[in-house]
Design a protein around this motif. Structure first.
Motif, PDB file in Angstrom:
ATOM      1  N   GLY A  94      49.893 -70.699  97.260  1.00 14.86           N
ATOM      2  CA  GLY A  94      48.895 -70.764  98.048  1.00 14.86           C
ATOM      3  C   GLY A  94      49.084 -70.587  99.594  1.00 14.86           C
ATOM      4  O   GLY A  94      48.628 -70.018 100.466  1.00 14.86           O
ATOM      5  N   TYR A  95      49.952 -71.734  99.982  1.00 14.45           N
ATOM      6  CA  TYR A  95      50.498 -71.673 101.071  1.00 14.45           C
ATOM      7  C   TYR A  95      51.157 -70.435 101.784  1.00 14.45           C
ATOM      8  O   TYR A  95      50.924 -69.891 103.023  1.00 14.45           O
ATOM      9  CB  TYR A  95      51.326 -72.897 101.475  1.00 14.45           C
ATOM     10  N   MET A  96      51.903 -69.794 100.656  1.00 10.45           N
ATOM     11  CA  MET A  96      52.562 -68.338 101.073  1.00 10.45           C
ATOM     12  C   MET A  96      51.671 -67.258 101.419  1.00 10.45           C
ATOM     13  O   MET A  96      51.753 -66.479 102.143  1.00 10.45           O
ATOM     14  CB  MET A  96      53.579 -68.135 100.299  1.00 10.45           C
ATOM     15  N   LEU A  97      50.557 -67.481 100.888  1.00  8.21           N
ATOM     16  CA  LEU A  97      49.490 -66.452 100.996  1.00  8.21           C
ATOM     17  C   LEU A  97      48.920 -66.691 102.092  1.00  8.21           C
ATOM     18  O   LEU A  97      48.509 -65.751 103.129  1.00  8.21           O
ATOM     19  CB  LEU A  97      48.216 -66.602 100.057  1.00  8.21           C
ATOM     20  N   ASN A  98      48.556 -67.957 102.647  1.00  7.55           N
ATOM     21  CA  ASN A  98      48.220 -68.240 104.150  1.00  7.55           C
ATOM     22  C   ASN A  98      49.145 -67.700 105.207  1.00  7.55           C
ATOM     23  O   ASN A  98      48.733 -67.290 106.250  1.00  7.55           O
ATOM     24  CB  ASN A  98      47.854 -69.840 104.118  1.00  7.55           C
ATOM     25  N   GLU A  99      50.524 -68.075 104.930  1.00  4.40           N
ATOM     26  CA  GLU A  99      51.429 -67.467 105.854  1.00  4.40           C
ATOM     27  C   GLU A  99      51.459 -65.754 105.993  1.00  4.40           C
ATOM     28  O   GLU A  99      51.464 -65.514 107.052  1.00  4.40           O
ATOM     29  CB  GLU A  99      52.766 -67.865 105.422  1.00  4.40           C
ATOM     30  N   GLY A 100      51.207 -65.169 104.944  1.00  2.97           N
ATOM     31  CA  GLY A 100      51.198 -63.948 104.917  1.00  2.97           C
ATOM     32  C   GLY A 100      49.919 -62.948 105.422  1.00  2.97           C
ATOM     33  O   GLY A 100      50.000 -61.813 105.835  1.00  2.97           O
ATOM     34  N   ARG A 101      48.696 -63.808 105.342  1.00  4.85           N
ATOM     35  CA  ARG A 101      47.520 -62.910 105.812  1.00  4.85           C
ATOM     36  C   ARG A 101      47.498 -62.637 107.108  1.00  4.85           C
ATOM     37  O   ARG A 101      46.911 -61.553 107.528  1.00  4.85           O
ATOM     38  CB  ARG A 101      46.452 -64.150 105.655  1.00  4.85           C
ATOM     39  N   ALA A 102      48.387 -63.030 107.958  1.00  2.76           N
ATOM     40  CA  ALA A 102      48.258 -62.434 109.508  1.00  2.76           C
ATOM     41  C   ALA A 102      49.288 -61.281 109.595  1.00  2.76           C
ATOM     42  O   ALA A 102      49.242 -60.426 110.304  1.00  2.76           O
ATOM     43  CB  ALA A 102      49.070 -63.523 110.364  1.00  2.76           C
ATOM     44  N   TYR A 103      50.129 -61.005 108.591  1.00  7.95           N
ATOM     45  CA  TYR A 103      50.762 -59.716 108.400  1.00  7.95           C
ATOM     46  C   TYR A 103      50.432 -58.704 107.192  1.00  7.95           C
ATOM     47  O   TYR A 103      51.055 -57.836 106.781  1.00  7.95           O
ATOM     48  CB  TYR A 103      52.296 -60.093 108.140  1.00  7.95           C
ATOM     49  N   ILE A 104      48.921 -58.916 107.084  1.00  5.62           N
ATOM     50  CA  ILE A 104      48.688 -58.259 105.326  1.00  5.62           C
ATOM     51  C   ILE A 104      48.650 -56.560 105.757  1.00  5.62           C
ATOM     52  O   ILE A 104      48.897 -55.857 104.717  1.00  5.62           O
ATOM     53  CB  ILE A 104      47.068 -58.312 105.324  1.00  5.62           C
ATOM     54  N   THR A 105      48.427 -56.175 107.034  1.00  6.44           N
ATOM     55  CA  THR A 105      48.785 -54.566 107.185  1.00  6.44           C
ATOM     56  C   THR A 105      50.146 -54.125 107.576  1.00  6.44           C
ATOM     57  O   THR A 105      50.450 -52.976 106.920  1.00  6.44           O
ATOM     58  CB  THR A 105      47.805 -54.108 108.345  1.00  6.44           C
ATOM     59  N   ALA A 106      50.663 -54.978 108.135  1.00  2.00           N
ATOM     60  CA  ALA A 106      52.210 -54.613 108.835  1.00  2.00           C
ATOM     61  C   ALA A 106      53.225 -55.010 107.553  1.00  2.00           C
ATOM     62  O   ALA A 106      54.211 -54.429 107.351  1.00  2.00           O
ATOM     63  CB  ALA A 106      52.635 -55.350 110.027  1.00  2.00           C
ATOM     64  N   ALA A 107      52.789 -55.950 107.031  1.00  3.95           N
ATOM     65  CA  ALA A 107      54.101 -56.710 106.012  1.00  3.95           C
ATOM     66  C   ALA A 107      53.108 -56.951 104.493  1.00  3.95           C
ATOM     67  O   ALA A 107      53.114 -58.328 104.278  1.00  3.95           O
ATOM     68  CB  ALA A 107      54.802 -57.632 106.343  1.00  3.95           C
ATOM     69  N   PRO A 108      52.486 -56.437 103.843  1.00  6.79           N
ATOM     70  CA  PRO A 108      51.844 -56.561 102.718  1.00  6.79           C
ATOM     71  C   PRO A 108      52.443 -57.339 101.620  1.00  6.79           C
ATOM     72  O   PRO A 108      52.111 -58.193 101.033  1.00  6.79           O
ATOM     73  CB  PRO A 108      51.163 -55.253 102.276  1.00  6.79           C
ATOM     74  N   TRP A 109      53.616 -57.155 101.652  1.00  6.54           N
ATOM     75  CA  TRP A 109      54.569 -57.798 100.620  1.00  6.54           C
ATOM     76  C   TRP A 109      54.645 -59.334 100.567  1.00  6.54           C
ATOM     77  O   TRP A 109      54.678 -60.095  99.729  1.00  6.54           O
ATOM     78  CB  TRP A 109      55.967 -57.314 100.567  1.00  6.54           C
ATOM     79  N   LEU A 110      54.119 -59.898 101.744  1.00  3.94           N
ATOM     80  CA  LEU A 110      53.993 -61.174 102.090  1.00  3.94           C
ATOM     81  C   LEU A 110      52.846 -61.983 101.340  1.00  3.94           C
ATOM     82  O   LEU A 110      52.942 -63.184 100.995  1.00  3.94           O
ATOM     83  CB  LEU A 110      53.851 -61.514 103.625  1.00  3.94           C
TER      84      LEU A 110
END
Length: 275
Positions: free
Chosen positions: A228-244
């Motif tokens: 869940g926390y990893m999803l929070n970290e990745g949401r800022a990069y959802i377009t540039a780095a969707p794998w996060l």
């Protein structure tokens, strides 16, 4: 061996999903052997790299290997979900059996508290409790335990009331059986199949709620590897780095599906109506 083969033949779905669940638990237990990198080692020069031969799931904003963090995240997420389900099953079942068997004021107090908890949206109340306790996976488990035990209390109470006036319960009282003996010998076994089925099915939903709290900042805190926390970290990069977000999301999705289907197949195994 013959009995095991016969059981597998009669319950193929349960066997398949049990094996998959065991594999998930094994991945969490043996995470240090499976991970290809240190999940907490930050290499800023490798930040936000796409999936490659060196980093199978890519890297996050700190340059940490995402595959390794997903594997170690299984340890955190599964442990938290199993601990949460264990707590609410034990507490809720105990309170439900006590309320159903003794009745009176004790039943009224326990059930009114349960009704009060149910009257609030569960996740909203959990967020409020977690906000008071502060961030942290342990506090998230405590918050969700406070709002989630009611289901098991009501289930256990209904199962106790169903057999409370049966002849064999009256016979046990007449022959001098102690209250603790009746609760342990008759009441608990009667409620246990339904409780176990519900608990197995709830593992997935509890994992989602823990991940939700972590996503909102009330659960796991940095640098903990938790889905869940990893999803929070990745949401800022959802377009540039969707794998996060894709890989932690897939991990949650697969785990929830496996445990939900395991609970459904366990119902087929334990449901006495099928005998």
């Amino acid at each position: 061996m013959a009995k095991l083969k016969n059981f597998i033949k009669k319950n193929p779905s349960f066997t398949v999903f049990l094996v998959l669940a065991v594999l998930l638990v094994a991945a969490a237990v043996f995470a240090p052997l499976i991970a290809t990198h240190d999940p907490y080692e930050a290499v800023l020069g490798d930040a936000v790299q796409p999936p490659s031969a060196g980093h199978w799931f890519g890297t996050d904003r700190m340059g940490r290997d995402l595959f390794s963090r997903v594997i170690f995240g299984a340890r955190t997420s599964l442990t938290a979900a199993l601990a949460l389900v264990g707590i609410i099953v034990v507490v809720g079942t105990f309170l439900g059996i006590v309320a159903g068997y003794f009745g009176g004021v004790l039943d009224a107090v326990i059930m009114r508290i349960a009704d009060m908890m149910i009257s609030f949206p569960g996740m909203v109340l959990a967020i409020a409790v977690a906000g008071i306790l502060g961030g942290g996976i342990v506090n998230a488990i405590i918050a969700l335990s406070i709002v989630s035990w009611t289901k098991y209390a009501r289930l256990a109470r209904s199962m106790v009331l169903k057999i409370y006036n049966r002849d064999y319960i009256a016979a046990a009282r007449v022959t001098g059986s102690t209250t603790s003996h009746i609760l342990w010998k008759y009441m608990l076994p009667n409620a246990l199949p339904t409780i176990l089925i519900t608990g197995a099915t709830d593992i997935g939903s509890m994992m989602l709620e823990i991940a939700g709290l972590s996503f909102l900042g009330f659960g796991a805190q940095p640098p903990t590897a938790e889905w869940g926390y990893m999803l929070n970290e990745g949401r800022a990069y959802i377009t540039a780095a969707p794998w996060l977000m894709i890989f932690p999301g897939l991990a949650i999705f697969v785990t929830v599906v496996i445990f939900n289907l395991l609970g459904d197949s366990l119902r087929d195994v334990l449901d006495p109506r099928d005998e």
